[in-house]
Write a protein that holds these residues in place. Sequence first.
Motif, PDB file in Angstrom:
ATOM      1  N   LYS A  46       0.858  -1.084  -0.009  1.00 55.05           N
ATOM      2  CA  LYS A  46      -0.136   0.050  -0.114  1.00 55.05           C
ATOM      3  C   LYS A  46       0.906   1.175   0.136  1.00 55.05           C
ATOM      4  O   LYS A  46       1.902   1.151   0.527  1.00 55.05           O
ATOM      5  N   GLY A  47       0.547   2.165  -0.619  1.00 52.93           N
ATOM      6  CA  GLY A  47       1.007   3.493  -0.759  1.00 52.93           C
ATOM      7  C   GLY A  47       1.148   4.157   0.353  1.00 52.93           C
ATOM      8  O   GLY A  47       0.340   3.934   1.394  1.00 52.93           O
ATOM      9  N   ASP A  48       2.076   5.515   0.509  1.00 55.15           N
ATOM     10  CA  ASP A  48       2.091   6.182   1.688  1.00 55.15           C
ATOM     11  C   ASP A  48       0.500   7.112   1.820  1.00 55.15           C
ATOM     12  O   ASP A  48       0.024   7.472   1.051  1.00 55.15           O
ATOM     13  N   GLY A  86       0.293  -2.630  -5.468  1.00 55.44           N
ATOM     14  CA  GLY A  86      -0.594  -2.587  -4.356  1.00 55.44           C
ATOM     15  C   GLY A  86      -1.379  -1.183  -4.671  1.00 55.44           C
ATOM     16  O   GLY A  86      -1.337  -0.272  -5.286  1.00 55.44           O
ATOM     17  N   PRO A  87      -2.644  -1.281  -3.508  1.00 52.46           N
ATOM     18  CA  PRO A  87      -3.407  -0.090  -3.589  1.00 52.46           C
ATOM     19  C   PRO A  87      -2.897   1.212  -3.139  1.00 52.46           C
ATOM     20  O   PRO A  87      -1.526   1.293  -2.323  1.00 52.46           O
ATOM     21  N   ASN A  88      -3.295   2.121  -3.568  1.00 47.96           N
ATOM     22  CA  ASN A  88      -2.937   3.715  -2.878  1.00 47.96           C
ATOM     23  C   ASN A  88      -3.355   3.817  -1.609  1.00 47.96           C
ATOM     24  O   ASN A  88      -4.118   3.251  -0.875  1.00 47.96           O
ATOM     25  N   GLY A  89      -2.399   4.672  -1.133  1.00 50.69           N
ATOM     26  CA  GLY A  89      -2.763   5.095   0.336  1.00 50.69           C
ATOM     27  C   GLY A  89      -3.867   5.796   0.635  1.00 50.69           C
ATOM     28  O   GLY A  89      -4.492   6.246  -0.306  1.00 50.69           O
ATOM     29  N   LYS A 134      -6.911   7.968  -2.130  1.00 52.36           N
ATOM     30  CA  LYS A 134      -6.328   9.125  -2.860  1.00 52.36           C
ATOM     31  C   LYS A 134      -5.258   9.576  -2.175  1.00 52.36           C
ATOM     32  O   LYS A 134      -4.806  10.816  -2.274  1.00 52.36           O
ATOM     33  N   GLY A 135      -4.161   8.724  -1.594  1.00 52.84           N
ATOM     34  CA  GLY A 135      -3.014   9.027  -1.046  1.00 52.84           C
ATOM     35  C   GLY A 135      -1.959   8.585  -2.227  1.00 52.84           C
ATOM     36  O   GLY A 135      -2.092   8.726  -3.228  1.00 52.84           O
ATOM     37  N   GLY A 136      -0.635   8.330  -1.269  1.00 53.42           N
ATOM     38  CA  GLY A 136       0.578   7.904  -2.193  1.00 53.42           C
ATOM     39  C   GLY A 136       0.210   6.732  -3.109  1.00 53.42           C
ATOM     40  O   GLY A 136      -0.452   5.709  -2.750  1.00 53.42           O
ATOM     41  N   ARG A 137       1.154   6.717  -4.291  1.00 55.53           N
ATOM     42  CA  ARG A 137       0.944   5.428  -5.231  1.00 55.53           C
ATOM     43  C   ARG A 137       1.385   4.110  -4.432  1.00 55.53           C
ATOM     44  O   ARG A 137       2.304   4.102  -3.654  1.00 55.53           O
TER      45      ARG A 137
END
Length: 376
Positions: free
Chosen positions: A121-123, A251-254, A243-246
């Motif tokens: 998962k992104g940040d 993996g899914p966005n943060g 709607k956060g980091g890539r």
Amino acid sequence: MPEKRDYYEVLGVAKGASKDEIKTAYRRLAKKYHPDLNHEPDAADKFKEVQEAYDVLYDDQKRAQYDRFGHAAFQQGGSAGGGPGFSGAGFGDVDLGDIFSSFFGGGFGGGRSSRPSGPQKGDNAITRIRIAFMDAVNGTKVSIPVTYDEPCEHCHGSGAESPSDVSTCPHCGGTGSVRTQQRTIFGIMEGTAPCQHCGGSGKIVRNSCHKCGGRGYSRVRRDLTVNVPAGINSGQQIRVTGKGGRGINGGPNGDLYVEVLVAEHPTFKRDGNDVHVEVPLSFVDCALGTTIEVPTVYGDVEVRIPEGTQPDQVLRIKEKGIKDLHTGRPGNQFVHIKVKTPVNLTKSQRKLLEEFQAQENKSDSIFAKWKKAFKR
């Protein structure tokens, strides 16, 4: 033989330093003087000195002996039961893999990759919005511009033209990491590093996605509508999923956290879910009592002012405060009475007050009672 330096001085910490402070100082100095990174002639000696100081100060028992006896506690025949150097002590709970990964780009001893090849998962990201006081009371919707990386709609983040264009990396076997060896003062140390062929993903893409060029994502800017719930307070956050980091390796966005800042109101003051308001009244209304319409966050409410109300007296209006964000139960509103003395009296008003003053028993006035009870 040169005299040993004080161990606290070696690490640059105070005598009462915590174990976390000692560990932090050791990590910093170990990186600074490691012979594989520092080629100055005295680097190895300084590194050994730092290690020796850490071995003693991080161990509670050895530290107590050192604080009492100094270096004599660890000399031959001393009570410490062995010298504090490399051969006589362990490394506490410091993970050498964590330290040396910053030197060589990989961990040691566990086969653990510093860059897992699976989806991650992104940040998370954060932004802030400002809303009016009454919008926080009643709830509102706010549109904010957001720029983020959205997974490619064609390859769904894989970067490949089709699923058949993705294969397991033959160099790392899909793990995303490869074994490495480094020569150190401790000998040959084995570790792991990200695979250079697949970039640590564990996968090889033969044909890149025509839409995103193999990146797996596209940069988008959109106006995002955020639902601000009724009762939110300044400083609280709203989470917007994805709607956060890539994300990494598909993996899914943060998530995006929207922090809400609520503007102050000129009349209402919030305290938790309660609301406070100051209401000015003449001393005549307070003395005789009256009925007034008090503004609340939900509209005017009729309130009876009791006869003989005193300055700064507080009246409560039940359940006219702000609704709790989670339970929906409203707080209360508190009315603070502020007595105002009238000015610019008309002739008739002055005459009436003079008659009241004349009828007042001077020996039993409010001031007379206070003066009678006064003690020096």
